[in-house]
Design a protein around this motif. Structure first.
Motif, PDB file in Angstrom:
ATOM      1  N   GLY A  67      58.488  59.509  92.353  1.00  0.00           N
ATOM      2  CA  GLY A  67      57.653  60.486  93.053  1.00  0.00           C
ATOM      3  C   GLY A  67      58.292  61.853  92.941  1.00  0.00           C
ATOM      4  N   SER A  68      57.818  62.647  91.963  1.00  0.00           N
ATOM      5  CA  SER A  68      58.485  63.921  91.655  1.00  0.00           C
ATOM      6  C   SER A  68      57.657  65.099  92.139  1.00  0.00           C
ATOM      7  N   GLY A  69      57.311  65.058  93.414  1.00  0.00           N
ATOM      8  CA  GLY A  69      56.534  66.144  94.026  1.00  0.00           C
ATOM      9  C   GLY A  69      57.449  67.092  94.777  1.00  0.00           C
ATOM     10  N   LEU A  70      57.003  67.529  95.943  1.00  0.00           N
ATOM     11  CA  LEU A  70      57.767  68.522  96.710  1.00  0.00           C
ATOM     12  C   LEU A  70      59.163  67.997  97.047  1.00  0.00           C
ATOM     13  N   MET A  71      59.254  66.786  97.551  1.00  0.00           N
ATOM     14  CA  MET A  71      60.555  66.234  97.942  1.00  0.00           C
ATOM     15  C   MET A  71      61.337  65.756  96.712  1.00  0.00           C
ATOM     16  N   GLY A  72      60.724  64.877  95.928  1.00  0.00           N
ATOM     17  CA  GLY A  72      61.425  64.283  94.787  1.00  0.00           C
ATOM     18  C   GLY A  72      61.814  65.317  93.744  1.00  0.00           C
TER      19      GLY A  72
ATOM     20  N   ALA B  14      54.569  61.281  88.394  1.00  0.00           N
ATOM     21  CA  ALA B  14      53.730  62.443  88.709  1.00  0.00           C
ATOM     22  C   ALA B  14      52.487  62.249  87.864  1.00  0.00           C
ATOM     23  N   ARG B  15      51.461  63.070  88.113  1.00  0.00           N
ATOM     24  CA  ARG B  15      50.242  62.834  87.356  1.00  0.00           C
ATOM     25  C   ARG B  15      50.292  63.438  85.963  1.00  0.00           C
ATOM     26  N   SER B  16      51.314  64.243  85.704  1.00  0.00           N
ATOM     27  CA  SER B  16      51.434  64.750  84.334  1.00  0.00           C
ATOM     28  C   SER B  16      52.866  64.602  83.823  1.00  0.00           C
TER      29      SER B  16
ATOM     30  N   GLN C 274      54.033  66.312  81.434  1.00  0.00           N
ATOM     31  CA  GLN C 274      54.581  67.660  81.214  1.00  0.00           C
ATOM     32  C   GLN C 274      55.321  68.152  82.441  1.00  0.00           C
ATOM     33  N   LYS C 275      54.778  67.821  83.620  1.00  0.00           N
ATOM     34  CA  LYS C 275      55.438  68.262  84.851  1.00  0.00           C
ATOM     35  C   LYS C 275      56.829  67.630  84.962  1.00  0.00           C
ATOM     36  N   LEU C 276      56.911  66.345  84.644  1.00  0.00           N
ATOM     37  CA  LEU C 276      58.203  65.650  84.719  1.00  0.00           C
ATOM     38  C   LEU C 276      59.185  66.261  83.723  1.00  0.00           C
TER      39      LEU C 276
ATOM     40  N   ALA D 137      59.772  58.857  97.025  1.00  0.00           N
ATOM     41  CA  ALA D 137      59.217  60.089  97.594  1.00  0.00           C
ATOM     42  C   ALA D 137      57.749  60.228  97.199  1.00  0.00           C
ATOM     43  N   VAL D 138      56.956  59.280  97.671  1.00  0.00           N
ATOM     44  CA  VAL D 138      55.507  59.321  97.406  1.00  0.00           C
ATOM     45  C   VAL D 138      54.758  59.237  98.736  1.00  0.00           C
ATOM     46  N   HIS D 139      53.497  59.623  98.681  1.00  0.00           N
ATOM     47  CA  HIS D 139      52.651  59.424  99.865  1.00  0.00           C
ATOM     48  C   HIS D 139      52.578  57.933 100.175  1.00  0.00           C
TER      49      HIS D 139
ATOM     50  N   PRO E  93      61.788  69.447 106.146  1.00  0.00           N
ATOM     51  CA  PRO E  93      60.749  69.906 105.218  1.00  0.00           C
ATOM     52  C   PRO E  93      61.340  70.242 103.845  1.00  0.00           C
ATOM     53  N   SER E  94      60.556  70.011 102.810  1.00  0.00           N
ATOM     54  CA  SER E  94      61.052  70.277 101.447  1.00  0.00           C
ATOM     55  C   SER E  94      61.463  71.739 101.290  1.00  0.00           C
ATOM     56  N   GLU E  95      60.802  72.602 102.049  1.00  0.00           N
ATOM     57  CA  GLU E  95      61.050  74.049 101.890  1.00  0.00           C
ATOM     58  C   GLU E  95      62.486  74.453 102.195  1.00  0.00           C
TER      59      GLU E  95
END
Ligand SMILES: NC(=O)c1ccc[n+]([C@@H]2O[C@H](COP(=O)([O-])OP(=O)(O)OC[C@H]3O[C@@H](n4cnc5c(N)ncnc54)[C@H](OP(=O)(O)O)[C@@H]3O)[C@@H](O)[C@H]2O)c1
Length: 214
Positions: free
Chosen positions: A7-12, A31-33, A35-37, A66-68, A130-132
């Motif tokens: 899960g390579s989003g905000l947290m991962g 991730a859904r792409s 390219q993003k990874l 780190a996924v929903h 928070p990831s921020e």
């Protein structure tokens, strides 16, 4: 350490980047792409690469989940056999619209995860911030006063690994006890989220526990 990111989003994405910069070997996955990874791996600049969840998990000393909550079963299926693996989870058991915990009080997301993968060793960590705030904490990691980060789990050796990963981000790890303490940690996160996203001063928020007396 070899760390697999599921899960390579905000947290991962952010934690994987920080761990790569701290010298770990990181595989970004899920991730859904693609390219993003690949971009995450390139930008992390350390020993980071993109891979499938199976590749991320296979050689890993620890995996970050780190996924929903709604994606947990899918990513676990894609990761394959996680027997003996240390799973550090920051995933909260949130409803589809992210407004409420769907598991609480008598269990926790971390405990339900441990039931799904009984041969893995689950540690709950990082879900309370928070990831921020993550990059800011990493940048301040050499300061004497560090923010706290609570974690919990049932297996001592995997908790040591998690504590090291927590230190590497720049937090002071606070061992909250066995995995069932995630029942208290997960609702605590909703308080932190309220302060971060609804309070004054922005979401770059961490917390610190202090003891007084002897
Ligand atoms: N964000 C926070 O500040 C925070 C703080 C504490 C705890 N948490 C918890 O941490 C967990 C992760 O949160 P997050 O904010 O990092 O979530 P996120 O940004 O949405 O990241 C989730 C990752 O899963 C991927 N994904 C979703 N559906 C997918 C699918 N069908 N196929 C492949 N990949 C898929 C996303 O892909 P894409 O990259 O393509 O979107 C993304 O990389 C959640 O359980 C959340 O409750 C979050």
């Amino acid at each position: 350490m070899r760390v697999g990111i599921l899960g390579s989003g905000l947290m991962g994405g952010k934690l994987g980047t920080i761990w790569a910069r701290a010298g770990h070997e990181v595989v970004f996955s899920y991730a859904r792409s693609e390219q993003k990874l690949q971009k995450l791996a390139r930008d992390a600049k350390g020993k980071a690469r993109a891979g499938t969840p199976r590749e991320a998990a296979q050689q890993a000393d620890a995996v970050l989940l780190a996924v929903h909550w709604s994606r947990v079963d899918d990513v676990l299926k894609q990761a394959g056999d996680l027997s003996g693996k240390v799973i550090v989870t920051c995933s909260l058991p949130m409803s589809a619209d992210d407004t409420a915990l769907v598991i609480a009080h008598t269990s926790s997301g971390a405990e339900e995860l441990a039931k799904k993968v009984p041969k893995a060793r689950v540690v709950s960590a990082f879900g309370t911030v928070p990831s921020e705030v993550l990059f800011g904490v990493f940048e301040a990691r050499r300061k004497a006063t560090k923010p706290s980060l609570v974690y919990c789990g049932d297996d001592a050796s995997s908790k040591k690994i998690a504590a090291q990963l927590i230190r590497d981000v720049g937090f002071d790890p606070v061992d909250a006890g066995p995995l069932r303490i995630a029942r208290y940690m997960e609702p605590f996160t909703l308080l932190i989220a309220q302060l971060a996203y609804e309070g004054k001063g922005g979401p770059e928020l961490a917390y610190r526990f202090e003891r007084f007396g002897k």
